[in-house]
Design an enzyme around this catalytic site. Structure first.
Site, PDB file in Angstrom:
ATOM      1  N   ASP A 143       0.831  -1.209   0.000  1.00 43.85           N
ATOM      2  CA  ASP A 143       0.000   0.000   0.000  1.00 43.85           C
ATOM      3  C   ASP A 143       0.863   1.255   0.000  1.00 43.85           C
ATOM      4  O   ASP A 143       0.559   2.233  -0.683  1.00 43.85           O
ATOM      5  CB  ASP A 143      -0.895   0.030   1.245  1.00 43.85           C
ATOM      6  CG  ASP A 143      -1.921  -1.085   1.208  1.00 43.85           C
ATOM      7  OD1 ASP A 143      -1.892  -1.883   0.235  1.00 43.85           O
ATOM      8  OD2 ASP A 143      -2.731  -1.162   2.146  1.00 43.85           O
ATOM      9  N   ALA A 144       1.948   1.209   0.767  1.00 43.69           N
ATOM     10  CA  ALA A 144       2.794   2.392   0.903  1.00 43.69           C
ATOM     11  C   ALA A 144       3.416   2.761  -0.446  1.00 43.69           C
ATOM     12  O   ALA A 144       3.542   3.938  -0.783  1.00 43.69           O
ATOM     13  CB  ALA A 144       3.885   2.139   1.933  1.00 43.69           C
ATOM     14  N   ASP A 186       0.789   4.434  -2.523  1.00 41.47           N
ATOM     15  CA  ASP A 186       0.607   5.823  -2.084  1.00 41.47           C
ATOM     16  C   ASP A 186       1.734   6.709  -2.614  1.00 41.47           C
ATOM     17  O   ASP A 186       1.518   7.837  -3.026  1.00 41.47           O
ATOM     18  CB  ASP A 186       0.575   5.899  -0.552  1.00 41.47           C
ATOM     19  CG  ASP A 186      -0.660   5.199   0.003  1.00 41.47           C
ATOM     20  OD1 ASP A 186      -1.593   4.948  -0.788  1.00 41.47           O
ATOM     21  OD2 ASP A 186      -0.667   4.896   1.207  1.00 41.47           O
ATOM     22  N   SER A 191     -34.578  -4.302 -20.122  1.00 37.72           N
ATOM     23  CA  SER A 191     -34.714  -5.001 -18.850  1.00 37.72           C
ATOM     24  C   SER A 191     -35.020  -6.449 -19.202  1.00 37.72           C
ATOM     25  O   SER A 191     -35.182  -6.792 -20.374  1.00 37.72           O
ATOM     26  CB  SER A 191     -35.824  -4.396 -18.013  1.00 37.72           C
ATOM     27  OG  SER A 191     -37.019  -4.485 -18.720  1.00 37.72           O
ATOM     28  N   LYS A 194     -28.108 -12.709 -10.193  1.00 38.93           N
ATOM     29  CA  LYS A 194     -28.726 -11.413 -10.473  1.00 38.93           C
ATOM     30  C   LYS A 194     -28.330 -10.475  -9.340  1.00 38.93           C
ATOM     31  O   LYS A 194     -28.835 -10.585  -8.224  1.00 38.93           O
ATOM     32  CB  LYS A 194     -30.250 -11.535 -10.564  1.00 38.93           C
ATOM     33  CG  LYS A 194     -30.924 -10.249 -11.005  1.00 38.93           C
ATOM     34  CD  LYS A 194     -32.413 -10.490 -11.254  1.00 38.93           C
ATOM     35  CE  LYS A 194     -33.092  -9.291 -11.903  1.00 38.93           C
ATOM     36  NZ  LYS A 194     -33.005  -8.073 -11.117  1.00 38.93           N
ATOM     37  N   GLU A 235     -23.432  -4.100 -13.145  1.00 38.94           N
ATOM     38  CA  GLU A 235     -24.131  -3.630 -11.953  1.00 38.94           C
ATOM     39  C   GLU A 235     -23.139  -3.027 -10.959  1.00 38.94           C
ATOM     40  O   GLU A 235     -22.150  -3.656 -10.610  1.00 38.94           O
ATOM     41  CB  GLU A 235     -24.826  -4.849 -11.312  1.00 38.94           C
ATOM     42  CG  GLU A 235     -25.986  -4.500 -10.427  1.00 38.94           C
ATOM     43  CD  GLU A 235     -27.309  -4.367 -11.195  1.00 38.94           C
ATOM     44  OE1 GLU A 235     -27.301  -4.319 -12.451  1.00 38.94           O
ATOM     45  OE2 GLU A 235     -28.346  -4.290 -10.521  1.00 38.94           O
ATOM     46  N   LYS A 265     -36.219 -15.397  -9.772  1.00 38.71           N
ATOM     47  CA  LYS A 265     -36.061 -14.762  -8.456  1.00 38.71           C
ATOM     48  C   LYS A 265     -35.892 -15.750  -7.312  1.00 38.71           C
ATOM     49  O   LYS A 265     -36.258 -16.920  -7.422  1.00 38.71           O
ATOM     50  CB  LYS A 265     -37.306 -13.913  -8.167  1.00 38.71           C
ATOM     51  CG  LYS A 265     -37.428 -12.715  -9.065  1.00 38.71           C
ATOM     52  CD  LYS A 265     -36.705 -11.552  -8.472  1.00 38.71           C
ATOM     53  CE  LYS A 265     -37.427 -10.250  -8.839  1.00 38.71           C
ATOM     54  NZ  LYS A 265     -36.892  -9.122  -8.134  1.00 38.71           N
ATOM     55  N   CYS A 325     -35.054  -1.029  35.568  1.00 38.36           N
ATOM     56  CA  CYS A 325     -34.731  -2.256  34.857  1.00 38.36           C
ATOM     57  C   CYS A 325     -35.960  -3.162  34.757  1.00 38.36           C
ATOM     58  O   CYS A 325     -36.605  -3.435  35.769  1.00 38.36           O
ATOM     59  CB  CYS A 325     -33.591  -2.982  35.574  1.00 38.36           C
ATOM     60  SG  CYS A 325     -33.275  -4.624  34.905  1.00 38.36           S
ATOM     61  N   CYS A 377     -29.595  -8.322  39.811  1.00 38.88           N
ATOM     62  CA  CYS A 377     -30.475  -8.411  38.640  1.00 38.88           C
ATOM     63  C   CYS A 377     -30.374  -9.808  38.024  1.00 38.88           C
ATOM     64  O   CYS A 377     -29.283 -10.248  37.662  1.00 38.88           O
ATOM     65  CB  CYS A 377     -30.075  -7.347  37.628  1.00 38.88           C
ATOM     66  SG  CYS A 377     -31.007  -7.403  36.092  1.00 38.88           S
TER      67      CYS A 377
HETATM   68  S1  IVH Z   1     -28.547  -8.795 -18.181  1.00 37.78           S
HETATM   69  C1  IVH Z   1     -30.887  -7.742 -21.833  1.00 37.78           C
HETATM   70  N1  IVH Z   1     -27.361  -9.892 -16.106  1.00 37.78           N
HETATM   71  O1  IVH Z   1     -31.306  -6.867 -13.571  1.00 37.78           O
HETATM   72  C2  IVH Z   1     -30.310  -8.202 -20.585  1.00 37.78           C
HETATM   73  N2  IVH Z   1     -28.861  -8.087 -15.727  1.00 37.78           N
HETATM   74  O2  IVH Z   1     -34.034  -6.161 -15.591  1.00 37.78           O
HETATM   75  C3  IVH Z   1     -29.866  -7.074 -19.741  1.00 37.78           C
HETATM   76  N3  IVH Z   1     -29.052  -7.443 -13.370  1.00 37.78           N
HETATM   77  O3  IVH Z   1     -31.457  -3.844 -15.245  1.00 37.78           O
HETATM   78  C4  IVH Z   1     -29.564  -7.387 -18.357  1.00 37.78           C
HETATM   79  N4  IVH Z   1     -27.634  -8.930 -12.594  1.00 37.78           N
HETATM   80  O4  IVH Z   1     -29.660  -4.119 -13.528  1.00 37.78           O
HETATM   81  C5  IVH Z   1     -28.225  -8.949 -16.537  1.00 37.78           C
HETATM   82  N5  IVH Z   1     -26.223 -10.937 -14.381  1.00 37.78           N
HETATM   83  C6  IVH Z   1     -27.076  -9.989 -14.812  1.00 37.78           C
HETATM   84  C7  IVH Z   1     -27.709  -9.102 -13.920  1.00 37.78           C
HETATM   85  C8  IVH Z   1     -28.616  -8.164 -14.427  1.00 37.78           C
HETATM   86  C9  IVH Z   1     -28.437  -7.931 -12.282  1.00 37.78           C
HETATM   87  C10 IVH Z   1     -30.046  -6.363 -13.326  1.00 37.78           C
HETATM   88  C11 IVH Z   1     -29.817  -5.269 -14.311  1.00 37.78           C
HETATM   89  C12 IVH Z   1     -31.058  -5.166 -15.127  1.00 37.78           C
HETATM   90  C13 IVH Z   1     -32.048  -5.956 -14.320  1.00 37.78           C
HETATM   91  C14 IVH Z   1     -32.920  -6.795 -15.199  1.00 37.78           C
END
Ligand code: IVH
Length: 713
Positions: free
Chosen positions: A35-36, A39, A84, A148, A205, A356, A450, A474
């Protein structure tokens, strides 16, 4: 070369070395220079750029500290829209099957369109490629499965290998320019490694690691306790990361430890114009890694739905232990040719889906706010919640830490709150929904007495915590005191655990520490779930614990601020219990490492008649130790010296060597620092030995140690 060219070359070299070091450190987690040294190089570059502003470039690591404050964030139009992905809300493995089937069904429907008459408006002239054909013939679809990440999507634009712009997703068409803020993220390269295409947009991300989030909140809690009115704790890593990226003051962003994972591309120079030619998403991930981006090591190639299901289950099992939050996994068709054939529905690609996991944040209501009492009498408000399934467990309690924190969050009985449990972190109330509050709900206040024993509650100057003054009177403190007394480093009473202590205190069998030694077989065996054998074992353990050392005994009393090491110092310095009992604060201050707060605490403890009574009775029931001669540390041969032991010594066990050194007044530490006096190294000594050499700390063997101890052996 002329002077300017020399300076420019020097600046470029410094930048390259610093950027490389940052990549090794932040992305590969394998630092190559100390690290030094980093720096030093950094300061050299800073000085050079200050003297010659024309040498400063956008990829300079000096730009990572945050620039000017902005009025607002400027809009950025994405050349390639940021899409998305469709979310599969079925959190069971079926989600993966549904997606795989949809991919196959779509390919089949496209195939049917090639078989229609050209006059039919659904007719497709172009035949499907060989991969699609193989799938229609029964081959599994090749996917890439990734976590994700729960953060904020970002588009990073590089021109000729240099980061020129960073933008949020926004509505997918237009985002916001957050370049200055993104430059502070150490994991994001300012310049690409290796050969870079003229234009390259990397998407991924920005997120905050859980440990970074916890440390940030701890810093905030300390600021709050110190009276900083502007300080507040953050709700969760995702919101904190998103807030930090959209900050108008980049210096504030620089104080928020952000991380990054790359998972896709935006605009890229086409192959015909010298850009890269990728056949699969997997290749894209590998290329991004080689350019210097962090790519999750959890990403996998998968064949067909069964692999996706296995991935979903595997990551679910790892989720709690991951250093960052994820809210699901993402499946992507690997072949880019197939991705093109699959195309999009509205704004979502048909080739990707998010699958999910159950949420780590949930809404619930506060049924009560209880106050719990710990060993040292610390009062902790705890929210009793309507049971809620969050982060994989049912949560019914959440700590509110102390009054300050409870008031800051303004949690009241009846409130609807957001509860979060992520990873191994204990469940927390992160925020209250103020709209749902019932009128007239009173603010939380700490009780004046208490809740366990009714003694006065006090809050000491400058401390955030309230304490019960009841001491061993106590029951709550008594339970904790008994557990401490019986713990391994104290009197080491095997078998005296929490459940048993609860029974003993609640049933009034044990009111004070000496009562432990007055229990008979009959009263013990009469307890719930206590077999005769266990009762006898406990009596044996109690008998055995009577023979102890003065240091253990002093530690076992649970005097505030007296840990194991201070207890050893006291025992060594005074030699005999009576000398400790009667020591004045001044005399206590003679003991190494005992400062005014500790001395005061010991003195006050032994001034209390009931504490003396406890000590006398313990001696009376037979707790004993070899009394020694007082050995004021200053007179001992190794007083003030610190040793570190490493490796296997030829004749002494680690514990024996430690005991011998401590008896001679030395301290034995676990890690080597500049303050270490000697490292005693045996066979197979490891990194501590390296560290000693690096710092120039003297290294001796067992013989050398014995010589220092006074020539024995
Ligand atoms: S791919 C067309 N891969 O999830 C595909 N998205 O709606 C574009 N996200 O807005 C996204 N991990 O913020 C992809 N491994 C991953 C991801 C990822 C998180 C988020 C991203 C996106 C939302 C999906």
């Amino acid at each position: 070369m002329n002077k300017e060219a020399n300076l420019a070359a020097l600046a470029a070299d410094l930048r390259a070395r610093l950027n490389r070091a940052a990549h090794q450190y932040y992305t590969l987690d394998a630092p190559e220079i100390p690290d030094a040294e980093y720096d030093r190089l950094f300061q050299e570059l800073q000085a050079l750029e200050a003297a010659h502003p024309e040498l400063a470039t956008p990829d300079s690591p000096t730009r990572r500290v945050g620039g000017a404050i902005l009025d607002g964030l400027q809009p950025v139009r994405h050349v390639v829209p940021m899409l998305s992905i469709r979310t599969e809300t079925d959190t069971t493995p079926k989600g993966a099957e549904v997606f795989d089937q949809r991919v196959r069904d779509y390919l089949a429907s496209e195939q049917r369109r090639t078989q229609l008459k050209p006059t039919d408006e659904r007719y497709r002239a172009e035949p499907l490629g060989p991969e699609a054909q193989a799938i229609l013939a029964g081959a599994p679809v090749a996917y890439v499965a990734e976590p994700k990440f729960d953060g904020l999507a970002i588009n990073l634009r590089y021109e000729d290998g240099v980061l020129v712009q960073a933008a949020t997703r926004g509505d997918g068409e237009t985002g916001e320019d957050v370049t200055q803020n993104i430059r502070t993220v150490r994991q994001i390269p300012l310049r690409l490694n290796g050969k870079a295409p003229p234009v390259l947009e990397v998407r991924g991300e920005v997120y905050m690691r859980r440990d970074d989030f916890e440390a940030l909140n701890e810093r905030m809690r300390q600021k709050m306790a110190a009276g900083d009115k502007a300080a507040r704790t953050f709700v969760n890593p995702r919101n904190t990361a998103a807030g930090a990226v959209r900050q108008l003051d980049p210096a504030l962003t620089a104080e928020r430890p952000l991380s990054f994972f790359a998972y896709g591309l935006g605009e890229v120079t086409p192959p015909a114009q010298g850009g890269p030619d990728f056949a699969s998403h997997w290749q894209v991930l590998q290329a991004m890694k080689s350019w210097g981006f962090p790519v999750s090591a959890l990403a996998r190639r998968a064949q067909g739905a069964s692999d996706l299901i296995a991935f979903h289950a595997d990551i679910a099992g790892q989720r709690d232990g991951l250093p960052f939050d994820i809210d699901g996994v993402v499946y992507k068709v690997d072949s880019l040719a197939l991705q093109r054939e699959l195309g999009f529905v509205t704004r979502e690609p048909r080739w990707a889906v998010a699958h999910k996991y159950p949420a780590q944040e949930q809404l619930t209501t506060v049924q009560a706010i209880d106050v719990q009492v710990g060993r040292t009498g610390k009062l902790t408000p705890v929210a009793k919640l309507a049971p809620v399934f969050v982060g994989g467990v049912t949560v019914t309690n959440a700590t509110l830490h102390n009054e300050l924190e409870a008031r800051r969050k303004d949690v009241r009985v009846g409130d609807t709150v957001i509860v979060r449990r992520a990873g191994d972190v204990i469940p927390e109330v992160v925020a209250v929904l103020p709209d749902k509050r019932q009128a007239g709900a009173p603010e939380f206040t700490m009780p004046a007495h208490c809740p366990v024993c009714g003694s006065d509650v006090v809050r000491e100057e400058g401390e955030a915590d309230h304490r019960c003054t009841g001491g061993l009177f106590c029951a709550a403190q008594r339970k904790q005191a008994l557990l401490h007394f019986a713990s391994r480093k104290a009197l080491d009473i095997e078998g005296l655990g929490e459940k048993l202590v609860d029974q003993l205190v609640d049933g009034n069998v044990v009111k004070t520490l000496p009562d432990l030694y007055r229990m008979g077989f009959v009263s013990l065996a009469a307890l719930d779930r206590m077999a005769e054998k266990s009762a006898q074992n406990l009596l044996d353990a109690l008998e055995k614990s009577k023979q102890t050392t003065l240091a253990r005994f002093l530690y076992a009393l649970g005097i505030r601020h007296v840990g194991e090491s201070t207890a050893k110092d006291l025992a060594r310095h005074f030699g005999q219990l009576d000398a400790v009992l009667d020591a004045s604060t001044d005399q206590l201050l003679q003991v190494p490492d005992v400062g005014p707060v500790v001395a005061e605490s010991i003195h006050t403890f032994f001034q209390q008649p009931h504490n003396r009574e406890v000590v006398e009775q313990l001696r009376a029931v037979g707790v004993h130790w070899p009394e020694g001669e007082p050995a004021p540390a200053a007179l001992l041969v190794l007083a003030g010296k610190t040793f570190v032991l490493t490796g296997t010594l030829p004749t002494l066990s680690r514990d024996d060597a430690k005991a011998m050194l401590e008896a001679a007044g030395a301290k034995v530490a676990g890690s080597v620092s500049k303050k270490t006096s000697y490292v005693v190294a045996g066979e197979e000594a490891g990194s501590k030995l390296d560290k000693a050499r690096e710092l120039g700390v003297p290294v001796i063997d067992e013989g050398g140690m014995r010589a220092l101890l006074g020539g024995e052996g």
